[in-house]
Design a protein around this motif. Structure first.
Motif, PDB file in Angstrom:
ATOM      1  N   GLY A 109       0.815  -1.213   0.000  1.00 30.64           N
ATOM      2  CA  GLY A 109       0.000   0.000   0.000  1.00 30.64           C
ATOM      3  C   GLY A 109       0.846   1.260   0.000  1.00 30.64           C
ATOM      4  N   ALA A 110       1.954   1.232   0.760  1.00 29.14           N
ATOM      5  CA  ALA A 110       2.839   2.394   0.812  1.00 29.14           C
ATOM      6  C   ALA A 110       3.501   2.656  -0.532  1.00 29.14           C
ATOM      7  N   VAL A 111       3.892   1.591  -1.240  1.00 31.07           N
ATOM      8  CA  VAL A 111       4.485   1.751  -2.570  1.00 31.07           C
ATOM      9  C   VAL A 111       3.468   2.377  -3.529  1.00 31.07           C
ATOM     10  N   CYS A 112       2.227   1.904  -3.456  1.00 35.78           N
ATOM     11  CA  CYS A 112       1.163   2.510  -4.283  1.00 35.78           C
ATOM     12  C   CYS A 112       0.991   3.981  -3.930  1.00 35.78           C
ATOM     13  N   GLY A 113       1.040   4.280  -2.638  1.00 36.80           N
ATOM     14  CA  GLY A 113       0.941   5.668  -2.200  1.00 36.80           C
ATOM     15  C   GLY A 113       2.091   6.517  -2.725  1.00 36.80           C
ATOM     16  N   SER A 114       3.292   5.937  -2.782  1.00 34.04           N
ATOM     17  CA  SER A 114       4.446   6.690  -3.284  1.00 34.04           C
ATOM     18  C   SER A 114       4.267   7.054  -4.759  1.00 34.04           C
ATOM     19  N   ILE A 115       3.690   6.136  -5.531  1.00 34.76           N
ATOM     20  CA  ILE A 115       3.445   6.414  -6.949  1.00 34.76           C
ATOM     21  C   ILE A 115       2.423   7.544  -7.090  1.00 34.76           C
ATOM     22  N   ILE A 116       1.348   7.457  -6.321  1.00 35.28           N
ATOM     23  CA  ILE A 116       0.297   8.479  -6.378  1.00 35.28           C
ATOM     24  C   ILE A 116       0.850   9.842  -5.982  1.00 35.28           C
ATOM     25  N   SER A 117       1.607   9.888  -4.874  1.00 33.04           N
ATOM     26  CA  SER A 117       2.147  11.151  -4.387  1.00 33.04           C
ATOM     27  C   SER A 117       3.105  11.783  -5.383  1.00 33.04           C
ATOM     28  N   THR A 118       4.004  10.968  -5.939  1.00 27.88           N
ATOM     29  CA  THR A 118       5.000  11.488  -6.879  1.00 27.88           C
ATOM     30  C   THR A 118       4.343  12.002  -8.152  1.00 27.88           C
ATOM     31  N   ARG A 119       3.427  11.227  -8.690  1.00 31.58           N
ATOM     32  CA  ARG A 119       2.753  11.624  -9.928  1.00 31.58           C
ATOM     33  C   ARG A 119       1.897  12.883  -9.725  1.00 31.58           C
ATOM     34  N   THR A 257       0.179   0.048  23.237  1.00 32.08           N
ATOM     35  CA  THR A 257      -1.080   0.343  23.931  1.00 32.08           C
ATOM     36  C   THR A 257      -2.256  -0.268  23.190  1.00 32.08           C
ATOM     37  N   PHE A 258      -2.268  -0.128  21.867  1.00 30.58           N
ATOM     38  CA  PHE A 258      -3.334  -0.727  21.061  1.00 30.58           C
ATOM     39  C   PHE A 258      -3.331  -2.249  21.205  1.00 30.58           C
ATOM     40  N   ASP A 259      -2.143  -2.836  21.186  1.00 31.87           N
ATOM     41  CA  ASP A 259      -2.030  -4.292  21.287  1.00 31.87           C
ATOM     42  C   ASP A 259      -2.525  -4.789  22.637  1.00 31.87           C
ATOM     43  N   ALA A 260      -2.172  -4.066  23.706  1.00 25.51           N
ATOM     44  CA  ALA A 260      -2.605  -4.450  25.051  1.00 25.51           C
ATOM     45  C   ALA A 260      -4.122  -4.349  25.192  1.00 25.51           C
ATOM     46  N   ALA A 261      -4.720  -3.404  24.457  1.00 21.82           N
ATOM     47  CA  ALA A 261      -6.175  -3.234  24.515  1.00 21.82           C
ATOM     48  C   ALA A 261      -6.905  -4.268  23.664  1.00 21.82           C
ATOM     49  N   GLY A 262      -6.176  -4.987  22.797  1.00 25.64           N
ATOM     50  CA  GLY A 262      -6.763  -6.084  22.054  1.00 25.64           C
ATOM     51  C   GLY A 262      -7.375  -5.751  20.713  1.00 25.64           C
ATOM     52  N   PHE A 263      -7.140  -4.537  20.172  1.00 16.92           N
ATOM     53  CA  PHE A 263      -7.746  -4.218  18.885  1.00 16.92           C
ATOM     54  C   PHE A 263      -6.711  -3.968  17.780  1.00 16.92           C
ATOM     55  N   LEU A 264      -5.467  -4.423  18.006  1.00 20.00           N
ATOM     56  CA  LEU A 264      -4.451  -4.313  16.972  1.00 20.00           C
ATOM     57  C   LEU A 264      -4.442  -5.613  16.159  1.00 20.00           C
ATOM     58  N   ASP A 265      -5.380  -5.727  15.228  1.00 22.83           N
ATOM     59  CA  ASP A 265      -5.488  -6.934  14.420  1.00 22.83           C
ATOM     60  C   ASP A 265      -4.691  -6.807  13.128  1.00 22.83           C
ATOM     61  N   GLY A 266      -4.785  -7.820  12.261  1.00 16.16           N
ATOM     62  CA  GLY A 266      -4.029  -7.816  11.022  1.00 16.16           C
ATOM     63  C   GLY A 266      -4.367  -6.653  10.111  1.00 16.16           C
ATOM     64  N   ASN A 267      -5.648  -6.325  10.011  1.00 12.73           N
ATOM     65  CA  ASN A 267      -6.048  -5.209   9.159  1.00 12.73           C
ATOM     66  C   ASN A 267      -5.456  -3.903   9.659  1.00 12.73           C
ATOM     67  N   ALA A 268      -5.481  -3.710  10.971  1.00 11.82           N
ATOM     68  CA  ALA A 268      -4.912  -2.486  11.544  1.00 11.82           C
ATOM     69  C   ALA A 268      -3.412  -2.404  11.260  1.00 11.82           C
ATOM     70  N   ILE A 269      -2.714  -3.537  11.345  1.00 14.09           N
ATOM     71  CA  ILE A 269      -1.282  -3.559  11.054  1.00 14.09           C
ATOM     72  C   ILE A 269      -1.031  -3.166   9.597  1.00 14.09           C
ATOM     73  N   ALA A 270      -1.816  -3.733   8.677  1.00 15.20           N
ATOM     74  CA  ALA A 270      -1.649  -3.433   7.254  1.00 15.20           C
ATOM     75  C   ALA A 270      -1.876  -1.951   6.970  1.00 15.20           C
ATOM     76  N   VAL A 271      -2.965  -1.414   7.498  1.00 17.26           N
ATOM     77  CA  VAL A 271      -3.304  -0.016   7.241  1.00 17.26           C
ATOM     78  C   VAL A 271      -2.298   0.920   7.890  1.00 17.26           C
ATOM     79  N   CYS A 272      -1.923   0.630   9.136  1.00 19.95           N
ATOM     80  CA  CYS A 272      -0.974   1.494   9.839  1.00 19.95           C
ATOM     81  C   CYS A 272       0.406   1.441   9.201  1.00 19.95           C
ATOM     82  N   THR A 273       0.795   0.283   8.682  1.00 22.50           N
ATOM     83  CA  THR A 273       2.072   0.180   7.975  1.00 22.50           C
ATOM     84  C   THR A 273       2.061   1.061   6.733  1.00 22.50           C
ATOM     85  N   ALA A 274       0.990   0.966   5.963  1.00 24.55           N
ATOM     86  CA  ALA A 274       0.883   1.739   4.721  1.00 24.55           C
ATOM     87  C   ALA A 274       0.891   3.236   4.993  1.00 24.55           C
TER      88      ALA A 274
END
Length: 325
Positions: A109-119, A257-274
């Motif tokens: 997702g971040a690579v796609c974002g880099s293309i969009i931002s640069t263009r 903190t998010f992980d300790a609260a139990g809502f840091l799931d795979g989708n959140a990791i993907a989106v936050c990474t991007a």
């Protein structure tokens, strides 16, 4: 300052020994269709991925490196390099939470974002300043002085190596001094409108990094947008992209903190990474970086393009995660 000195020295070293021209020949078929940039720009992505955003400017200031670009392309390096800033730190942190696949989806997702931002930045720049559709002045061969001609024939390999490191490092010092005011002022402002009181006591005690959390408050008003576009299961996750606007390092500090609260799931990791990798604190660095390149008038366009790209990166990561997992 440390980043600009080291990358300045490395960029000069790579130019001196022909690595830059070799990268241009090898990577141009990849970089041109994706980013409308010469092949040497890929070196900037590697440098910022391993360090931080200002590394791209140390390369942009190198005359041999810059000679491969048109002026509007050189300006767009600010957006291109920022989209990979602190990428290694972001990836390693995300993988440490046990969602390796999701982290690599976020990287996509971040690579796609880099293309969009640069263009987008190139489009905005040409529309506002058509005269920048011209080669950067200073062809690598035309600018050779008698001293540089001598360095390729009479000077020893060791002296060429040493001179390249020292000259590049000196340029890095000058660049570091140029970007300090912008980074310091903008970062301070972003901190003041992002963070609240002491997290432990809930009180303002004059400690570092305290402010009035205006950005998170505004984000809460449109929480349904983030829930639909990013698939966040808990609206407290909004704090990550809001914090990443100013400093992705600080945003990563929220994850335990998010992980300790139990809502840091795979989708959140993907989106936050991007989002974290694509934005990587661009509000704190874009102003200083474009100012150092001499294009202060294009700051608003760079920020606008990168804001759109970061959101797109998160959306792409979310739907790619749903598709794969």
């Amino acid at each position: 300052m440390g980043i600009t000195v080291l990358t300045g020295a490395l960029s000069k070293l790579l130019s001196e020994f022909g690595v830059v021209s070799m990268l241009e020949r090898i990577l141009r078929p990849l970089m041109k269709p994706l980013y409308n940039l010469p092949g040497v720009a890929a070196l900037g992505a590697v440098m910022t991925f391993l360090s931080d955003n200002p590394a791209i400017i140390a390369l942009g200031k190198d005359r041999t490196f810059a000679s491969y670009f048109k002026k509007y392309q050189l300006v767009s390096l600010t957006n291109f390099g920022t989209a990979f800033g602190m990428g290694m730190v972001v990836m390693l942190t995300m993988v440490s939470f046990g969602h390796t696949g999701a982290a690599f989806v976020g990287f996509f997702g971040a690579v796609c974002g880099s293309i969009i931002s640069t263009r987008l930045m190139q489009r905005f720049t040409l529309k506002a300043s058509p005269e920048l559709d011209a080669p950067v002045i200073g062809d690598a061969q035309a600018e050779k002085t008698p001293d540089t001609e001598e360095s390729g024939s009479e000077k020893s390999l060791f002296m060429r190596f040493l001179n390249a490191l020292l000259d590049g490092g000196k340029n890095g010092v000058d660049l570091g001094l140029q970007i300090i005011p912008g980074v310091l002022i903008i970062t301070t402002f972003v901190i003041l409108i992002t963070f609240g009181p002491n997290a432990g006591t809930g009180l303002y005690d004059g400690g570092v990094g305290q402010g009035v959390p205006v950005l998170p408050w505004l984000a809460q008003k449109i929480h349904w947008v983030f829930e639909w576009l990013f698939g966040f299961s808990d609206m407290r996750l909004i704090a990550f992209p809001m914090t990443a606007l100013g400093a992705v390092g600080a945003a990563l500090g929220l994850l335990p903190t998010f992980d300790a609260a139990g809502f840091l799931d795979g989708n959140a990791i993907a989106v936050c990474t991007a989002i974290g990798m694509c934005w990587s604190g661009f509000l704190s660095t874009h102003t200083a970086m474009l100012d150092s390149l001499g294009y202060r008038k294009l700051i608003s366009k760079a920020i606008g393009a990168h804001s759109i790209a970061g959101l797109c990166a998160g959306i792409i990561a979310h739907f790619a995660y749903l598709l794969l997992f």
